[in-house]
Design an enzyme around this catalytic site. Structure first.
Site, PDB file in Angstrom:
ATOM      1  N   HIS A 365     -16.385 -17.813 -68.043  1.00 45.45           N
ATOM      2  CA  HIS A 365     -16.073 -16.268 -67.504  1.00 45.45           C
ATOM      3  C   HIS A 365     -16.888 -15.405 -68.625  1.00 45.45           C
ATOM      4  O   HIS A 365     -15.888 -15.072 -69.358  1.00 45.45           O
ATOM      5  CB  HIS A 365     -14.553 -16.512 -66.955  1.00 45.45           C
ATOM      6  N   ALA A 366     -17.359 -14.582 -67.665  1.00 48.35           N
ATOM      7  CA  ALA A 366     -18.243 -13.410 -68.149  1.00 48.35           C
ATOM      8  C   ALA A 366     -16.710 -12.722 -69.322  1.00 48.35           C
ATOM      9  O   ALA A 366     -15.717 -11.997 -68.055  1.00 48.35           O
ATOM     10  CB  ALA A 366     -18.720 -12.867 -67.381  1.00 48.35           C
ATOM     11  N   HIS A 395     -22.371  -5.750 -64.401  1.00 43.97           N
ATOM     12  CA  HIS A 395     -21.152  -5.508 -64.153  1.00 43.97           C
ATOM     13  C   HIS A 395     -20.201  -4.941 -65.801  1.00 43.97           C
ATOM     14  O   HIS A 395     -19.485  -4.377 -66.529  1.00 43.97           O
ATOM     15  CB  HIS A 395     -20.216  -6.524 -63.853  1.00 43.97           C
ATOM     16  N   GLU A 396     -20.861  -5.833 -66.938  1.00 37.95           N
ATOM     17  CA  GLU A 396     -20.183  -6.175 -68.376  1.00 37.95           C
ATOM     18  C   GLU A 396     -20.892  -5.082 -68.973  1.00 37.95           C
ATOM     19  O   GLU A 396     -20.104  -4.783 -69.550  1.00 37.95           O
ATOM     20  CB  GLU A 396     -19.853  -7.972 -68.445  1.00 37.95           C
ATOM     21  N   HIS A 399     -18.916  -1.660 -68.502  1.00 37.77           N
ATOM     22  CA  HIS A 399     -17.231  -2.205 -69.487  1.00 37.77           C
ATOM     23  C   HIS A 399     -18.163  -1.732 -70.827  1.00 37.77           C
ATOM     24  O   HIS A 399     -16.846  -0.959 -71.293  1.00 37.77           O
ATOM     25  CB  HIS A 399     -16.769  -3.964 -69.639  1.00 37.77           C
ATOM     26  N   GLU A 423     -13.382  -2.004 -63.663  1.00 41.64           N
ATOM     27  CA  GLU A 423     -14.331  -2.759 -63.094  1.00 41.64           C
ATOM     28  C   GLU A 423     -15.207  -1.900 -62.468  1.00 41.64           C
ATOM     29  O   GLU A 423     -16.545  -2.790 -61.719  1.00 41.64           O
ATOM     30  CB  GLU A 423     -13.261  -3.863 -62.819  1.00 41.64           C
ATOM     31  N   HIS A 525      -8.658 -15.871 -63.134  1.00 37.11           N
ATOM     32  CA  HIS A 525      -8.234 -14.955 -63.644  1.00 37.11           C
ATOM     33  C   HIS A 525      -6.219 -15.368 -63.725  1.00 37.11           C
ATOM     34  O   HIS A 525      -5.519 -14.769 -64.403  1.00 37.11           O
ATOM     35  CB  HIS A 525      -7.938 -13.685 -63.158  1.00 37.11           C
ATOM     36  N   TYR A 535     -10.109  -5.770 -59.216  1.00 39.12           N
ATOM     37  CA  TYR A 535     -11.277  -5.604 -58.496  1.00 39.12           C
ATOM     38  C   TYR A 535     -11.185  -5.269 -56.859  1.00 39.12           C
ATOM     39  O   TYR A 535     -11.780  -4.863 -56.433  1.00 39.12           O
ATOM     40  CB  TYR A 535     -11.884  -7.014 -58.671  1.00 39.12           C
TER      41      TYR A 535
END
Ligand code: X8Z
Ligand code: ZN
Length: 626
Positions: A365-366, A395-396, A399, A423, A525, A535
């Site tokens: 999971h990323a 997305h990552e 962060h 997020e 999660h 999210y």
């Protein structure tokens, strides 16, 4: 407990994505529930209970946690990218130290908070410290170790999970991708059922015990339960937070209902009444995603005739040009560079896990990490060349750029304005992946850019991911809050999950479920203990950010056609918000970028307004709902 005092905590968590740590966000006030609860047990204080004593306490804690966090993240990284008994032991060991310290500091912070005349920063940091735990443990000897053993085992069990396809064993990341590609209901059912049963079922006892310990820990810290502790992280009381959460859903639900109705009709036409009836809930495995959380992968099934052929599919464009995962990461970095952000450090490219290693178990999971809380940025993914992962890379990276932007903040402010902000950043950037942008980066042939007659198709493709997600984003923590407050008990863990999915998403499992199952465990999660409300908030916030960026760039057309690629002013204004980290209440950060102090679904509804009208027309005369 999982201590997320910041950064790393954040980072890890932030990763929210990173499994074994936790993150947290600031709270401005002592939560109302905490005030009503019994005071935490006294804990010998290192400095006098005076404003100066509190300042000295915070200074020591920030130094101590910074160092502890770095080594804890090293252990977590190696565990996430090389699961075995040894790395599980290392992860649980450092997690236990972090938990024990976190509980001690949170208890002491609560005592310093009673001091009159604290300066504003010290009060804010004490509040952050007090609420920095994702999972707290009680002070009973051995509790923190048991909690960390369990949470490490849950995470690793998920990482090692397997499913079946046509009788063959497949990895979790392959199963995820297949759910997007397969169109044969029997095969979809096999993958869905095997994943839920292989991965979820064995977790039930561990999860039950973990909830007991974490709730004892939360109560010792003066919270009603772990869920109340999570909801106290938003610069408002847990009750105000719940009200805001439900308001945002009430604003967006009519749009979701239209999308559900339209999608169900198309699935009924494709598969027939025996597989997907024309009324009632939608069968969960037909929506292109293991958790039915995002439906964009079945766009081909729902595309309207004529206006539905948007002329391209990002996954196919990438494949057509033989792009590798590394190429996809370079494209992602290119977007942020175009806004004026410095390139990612050399170590990012050396240490990132781009694809699933062939010879060891990992958590696929990323997640995005900042291991040294400065510039040791990394992403851990098992990237596939497809449209989902193209978006996930953006997305990552959001962060990572956030982490770097606030890395000058003191330790307890090394975090997002709230976890929804963390997020939302990368997703907001990815909203700029318009056809025109794809031409600019050479992925799409200019002759293939869809004209305005294809807008409905483009919007529908986006809605299948963005709008479809909302009720799922909402319900995951509705389930967990219920588990933590005791309204959902182990005797109805699974039924409550199935019921929430039916109530909010209008989804039903493809095979009968029972309490032998533990379907929540089949979603990362839950075993990863990453709070999920973030999210849901991010789905709403990203459109607020996007509208603000389009306004800054002077965009005048329909919102969904705007791309702010290459706009340095947007980059500067964004950076100003990111650099604040957690140093101010989130409404201040929101205002800095958007001018507004409220979370609002209006920009999202504006973006999808033409689609909503179109869906209402398509659904006319149909009995919508389930
Ligand atoms: O977990 C994630 C990211 C890491 S923070 C890949 N997301 C949620 C999910 O996959 O369930 C992003 C969208 C929602
Ligand atoms: Zn994320």
């Amino acid at each position: 407990m999982k201590f997320a005092a910041s950064v790393s905590l954040a980072a890890l968590a932030l990763a929210g994505c990173a499994a074994n740590t936790s993150s947290t966000s600031p709270v401005a006030e002592v939560p109302a529930t905490a005030a009503a609860a019994p005071a935490p047990a006294a804990n010998a204080l290192p400095y006098p209970q005076t404003p100066e004593g509190a300042r000295q306490f915070i200074a020591d804690v920030e130094k101590d946690l910074f160092d502890l966090n770095v080594i804890t993240q090293h252990a977590a990284w190696v565990n996430n990218t090389y699961i075995n008994e040894d790395t599980d032991a290392l992860n649980a060991y450092f997690g236990t130290i972090t938990t024990e310290k976190g509980v001690k500091y949170a208890t002491q912070a609560a005592q310093y908070l009673q001091v009159q005349g604290l300066d504003a920063d010290t009060a804010r940091k004490l509040n952050i410290l007090r609420g920095a735990l994702v999972l707290a443990a009680p002070s009973t000897p051995g509790a923190a170790a048991e909690l960390n053993d369990i949470s490490t085992r849950l995470q690793s069990t998920y990482g090692k999970g397997r499913a079946m396809h046509k009788g063959k064993v497949i990895t979790g990341d392959d199963a995820e991708a297949l759910m997007g590609e397969l169109r044969n209901p029997a095969e979809l059912k096999e993958v869905w059922q095997s994943w839920h049963e292989n991965v979820g079922r064995p977790m039930r006892n561990d999860y039950t015990r973990m909830v007991e310990i974490a709730n004892q820990g939360a109560k010792e810290l003066g919270y009603a339960d772990t869920g109340a502790m999570w909801r106290s992280q938003y610069d408002m009381s847990p009750e105000e937070f719940s009200a805001m959460y439900d308001r945002l859903w009430a604003e967006t639900k009519p749009l979701y209902n239209q999308l559900h109705c339209y999608t169900r009709t198309k699935l009924n036409q494709k598969y027939g009444n025996a597989v997907q009836p024309a009324t009632g809930p939608i069968r969960a495995d037909l929506l292109g995603n293991m958790w039915a959380q995002e439906w964009g992968n079945i766009y081909d099934v729902v595309a309207p005739k004529g206006s539905g052929d948007v002329g391209y599919d990002i996954g196919k464009l990438l494949e057509g040009q033989k792009k590798t995962p590394l190429d996809m990461f370079k494209i992602g970095e290119g977007f942020y560079s175009s806004l004026g952000f410095a390139p990612l450090p050399k170590t990012f490219w050396e240490r990132t896990q781009f694809t699933r290693p062939r010879d060891r178990e990992v958590v696929c999971h990323a997640s995005a990490w900042d291991v040294d809380n400065k510039d040791d940025l990394r992403i851990k993914m098992c990237t596939k060349v497809n449209s989902d992962d193209f978006v996930t890379i953006h997305h990552e990276m959001g962060h990572n750029y956030y982490q770097r932007a606030y890395n000058q903040q003191p330790y307890l402010y090394l975090n997002g304005a709230n976890d929804g902000f963390h997020e939302a950043i990368g997703d907001f950037v990815a909203l700029s992946i318009t056809p025109q942008y794809l031409v600019q980066i050479g992925l799409l042939d200019p002759k293939k850019v869809p004209d305005e007659s294809k807008d409905t198709g483009l919007l529908l493709r986006q809605a299948m991911d963005k709008v479809a997600f909302l009720p799922f984003g909402l319900l995951v923590d509705k389930w967990r809050w219920g588990v933590f407050n005791g309204s959902i008990t182990p005797a109805n863990y699974n039924q409550a999950w199935v019921d929430l999915k039916r109530e909010y998403q209008g989804i039903t499992p493809p095979v009968a479920r029972s309490e032998a199952d533990f379907d929540p465990g089949a979603k990362f999660h839950i075993p990863g203990n990453t709070p999920y409300a973030r999210y849901f908030l991010a789905r709403i916030l990203q459109f607020q950010f996007y509208k603000a960026a389009c306004d800054i760039s002077g965009w005048k057309g329909p919102l969904h056609r705007c791309s702010f690629y290459g706009n340095k002013e947007v980059g500067q204004r964004l950076n100003a918000m990111l650099a604040m980290g957690a140093s101010k209440p989130w409404p201040d950060a929101l205002q800095a970028f958007t001018g507004s102090r409220e979370m609002s679904a209006k920009p999202m509804l504006e973006y999808f307004a033409p689609l909503q009208r179109w869906l209402e027309e398509q659904n006319r005369g149909k009995q919508c709902g389930w």
